[in-house]
Design an enzyme around this catalytic site. Sequence first.
Site, PDB file in Angstrom:
ATOM      1  N   GLY A  46       4.219 -21.486   8.722  1.00  0.00           N
ATOM      2  CA  GLY A  46       3.725 -20.754   7.556  1.00  0.00           C
ATOM      3  C   GLY A  46       3.259 -21.734   6.500  1.00  0.00           C
ATOM      4  O   GLY A  46       3.660 -22.902   6.514  1.00  0.00           O
ATOM      5  N   GLN A  51       1.158 -24.918  -1.676  1.00  0.00           N
ATOM      6  CA  GLN A  51       1.545 -26.152  -0.967  1.00  0.00           C
ATOM      7  C   GLN A  51       0.359 -27.100  -0.773  1.00  0.00           C
ATOM      8  O   GLN A  51       0.555 -28.276  -0.477  1.00  0.00           O
ATOM      9  CB  GLN A  51       2.202 -25.821   0.381  1.00  0.00           C
ATOM     10  CG  GLN A  51       3.562 -25.139   0.200  1.00  0.00           C
ATOM     11  CD  GLN A  51       4.227 -24.835   1.521  1.00  0.00           C
ATOM     12  OE1 GLN A  51       3.953 -23.822   2.138  1.00  0.00           O
ATOM     13  NE2 GLN A  51       5.092 -25.725   1.972  1.00  0.00           N
ATOM     14  N   CYS A  97      10.897 -26.851   5.285  1.00  0.00           N
ATOM     15  CA  CYS A  97       9.728 -26.615   4.442  1.00  0.00           C
ATOM     16  C   CYS A  97       8.836 -27.845   4.501  1.00  0.00           C
ATOM     17  O   CYS A  97       9.313 -28.973   4.367  1.00  0.00           O
ATOM     18  CB  CYS A  97      10.167 -26.357   2.996  1.00  0.00           C
ATOM     19  SG  CYS A  97       8.791 -25.995   1.889  1.00  0.00           S
ATOM     20  N   LEU A  98       7.537 -27.607   4.680  1.00  0.00           N
ATOM     21  CA  LEU A  98       6.594 -28.728   4.772  1.00  0.00           C
ATOM     22  C   LEU A  98       6.548 -29.519   3.466  1.00  0.00           C
ATOM     23  O   LEU A  98       6.149 -30.686   3.470  1.00  0.00           O
ATOM     24  CB  LEU A  98       5.195 -28.212   5.133  1.00  0.00           C
ATOM     25  CG  LEU A  98       5.078 -27.598   6.540  1.00  0.00           C
ATOM     26  CD1 LEU A  98       3.723 -26.924   6.716  1.00  0.00           C
ATOM     27  CD2 LEU A  98       5.300 -28.655   7.621  1.00  0.00           C
ATOM     28  N   HIS A 139      10.412 -16.698   2.732  1.00  0.00           N
ATOM     29  CA  HIS A 139      10.273 -18.116   2.349  1.00  0.00           C
ATOM     30  C   HIS A 139       8.904 -18.340   1.684  1.00  0.00           C
ATOM     31  O   HIS A 139       8.814 -19.006   0.642  1.00  0.00           O
ATOM     32  CB  HIS A 139      10.428 -18.971   3.619  1.00  0.00           C
ATOM     33  CG  HIS A 139      10.175 -20.438   3.451  1.00  0.00           C
ATOM     34  ND1 HIS A 139      11.152 -21.387   3.658  1.00  0.00           N
ATOM     35  CD2 HIS A 139       9.046 -21.139   3.142  1.00  0.00           C
ATOM     36  CE1 HIS A 139      10.629 -22.591   3.464  1.00  0.00           C
ATOM     37  NE2 HIS A 139       9.348 -22.473   3.148  1.00  0.00           N
ATOM     38  N   GLU A 140       7.846 -17.743   2.264  1.00  0.00           N
ATOM     39  CA  GLU A 140       6.497 -17.950   1.718  1.00  0.00           C
ATOM     40  C   GLU A 140       6.299 -17.215   0.389  1.00  0.00           C
ATOM     41  O   GLU A 140       5.693 -17.768  -0.537  1.00  0.00           O
ATOM     42  CB  GLU A 140       5.429 -17.504   2.721  1.00  0.00           C
ATOM     43  CG  GLU A 140       5.469 -18.179   4.090  1.00  0.00           C
ATOM     44  CD  GLU A 140       5.498 -19.689   4.054  1.00  0.00           C
ATOM     45  OE1 GLU A 140       5.146 -20.288   3.028  1.00  0.00           O
ATOM     46  OE2 GLU A 140       5.896 -20.282   5.076  1.00  0.00           O
ATOM     47  N   HIS A 143       7.609 -19.162  -2.377  1.00  0.00           N
ATOM     48  CA  HIS A 143       6.690 -20.219  -2.846  1.00  0.00           C
ATOM     49  C   HIS A 143       5.743 -19.680  -3.920  1.00  0.00           C
ATOM     50  O   HIS A 143       5.427 -20.386  -4.885  1.00  0.00           O
ATOM     51  CB  HIS A 143       5.835 -20.751  -1.690  1.00  0.00           C
ATOM     52  CG  HIS A 143       6.475 -21.852  -0.887  1.00  0.00           C
ATOM     53  ND1 HIS A 143       6.889 -23.048  -1.438  1.00  0.00           N
ATOM     54  CD2 HIS A 143       6.746 -21.950   0.439  1.00  0.00           C
ATOM     55  CE1 HIS A 143       7.392 -23.825  -0.473  1.00  0.00           C
ATOM     56  NE2 HIS A 143       7.317 -23.177   0.668  1.00  0.00           N
TER      57      HIS A 143
HETATM   58  O1  GNR Z   1       7.173 -24.587   9.281  1.00  0.00           O
HETATM   59  C1  GNR Z   1       8.061 -23.972   8.688  1.00  0.00           C
HETATM   60  N1  GNR Z   1       9.156 -23.575   9.370  1.00  0.00           N
HETATM   61  C2  GNR Z   1      10.109 -22.723   8.849  1.00  0.00           C
HETATM   62  C3  GNR Z   1      11.323 -22.614   9.530  1.00  0.00           C
HETATM   63  C4  GNR Z   1      12.292 -21.756   9.063  1.00  0.00           C
HETATM   64  C5  GNR Z   1      12.080 -21.014   7.930  1.00  0.00           C
HETATM   65  C6  GNR Z   1      10.890 -21.127   7.232  1.00  0.00           C
HETATM   66  C7  GNR Z   1       9.908 -21.969   7.690  1.00  0.00           C
HETATM   67  S1  GNR Z   1       8.410 -22.086   6.847  1.00  0.00           S
HETATM   68  C8  GNR Z   1       7.957 -23.742   7.220  1.00  0.00           C
HETATM   69  C9  GNR Z   1       6.596 -24.081   6.660  1.00  0.00           C
HETATM   70  C10 GNR Z   1       6.640 -24.002   5.159  1.00  0.00           C
HETATM   71  O2  GNR Z   1       7.113 -24.844   4.455  1.00  0.00           O
HETATM   72  N2  GNR Z   1       6.165 -22.915   4.624  1.00  0.00           N
HETATM   73  O3  GNR Z   1       6.216 -22.740   3.291  1.00  0.00           O
HETATM   74 NI    NI Z   2       7.912 -23.914   2.601  1.00  0.00          NI
END
Ligand code: GNR
Ligand code: NI
Length: 173
Positions: A46, A51, A97-98, A139-140, A143
């Site tokens: 995601g 980001q 999270c990236l 999670h997104e 952000h």
């Molecule tokens: O790549 C991603 N893997 C992930 C694994 C578990 C819960 C959420 C994520 S999202 C993350 C990519 C990211 O940072 N998205 O904002």
């Molecule tokens: Ni993230």
Amino acid sequence: MAIREIIILPDKQLRLISKPVETVNSEVRKLADDMFETMYDAPGIGLAAIQIAVPLRLITMDLAKKDDEEGGKQPRVFINPEIISASEELSVYEEGCLSIPEYYEEVERPATVRIRYLDLDGKTVEEDASGLFATCIQHEIDHLNGVLFVDYLSKLKRDRVMKKFTKIAKRVG
Ligand code: GNR
Ligand code: NI
């Protein structure tokens, strides 16, 4: 299409509240294209626009297990997404999270959420999300509101990870 730079903790832009997309036009579709290219390259499942330093309420996602086979990709775009209800039942998932590279911790969130968003045609869609989809969309959407998964950890763990990334940022400048 272009791969864009992913911003990393403690970049303050990660704390911005992203603005709604006003019109789903070619500019938005081009941004989504760049987000997919950046997300697949990372690789991640995601990506929120902030980001790549664009404070708009736009998310890309692909939860397909592998993209090594033709047709294995499941690219999805969520514009101005909202959670309209959430289950009382919670589930725990190890998140990453990236923007916080190589750091993983378990986070507890509602197991199922109902979401409303615009698709790339500008059409309103309502959908139930569960499993990894539920975790990832929450999670997104976090952000978009300047929230990071480390905000759900103990103060000790959060302080430790913030300090580590602040140190790295000073070193690499
Ligand atoms: O790549 C991603 N893997 C992930 C694994 C578990 C819960 C959420 C994520 S999202 C993350 C990519 C990211 O940072 N998205 O904002
Ligand atoms: Ni993230």
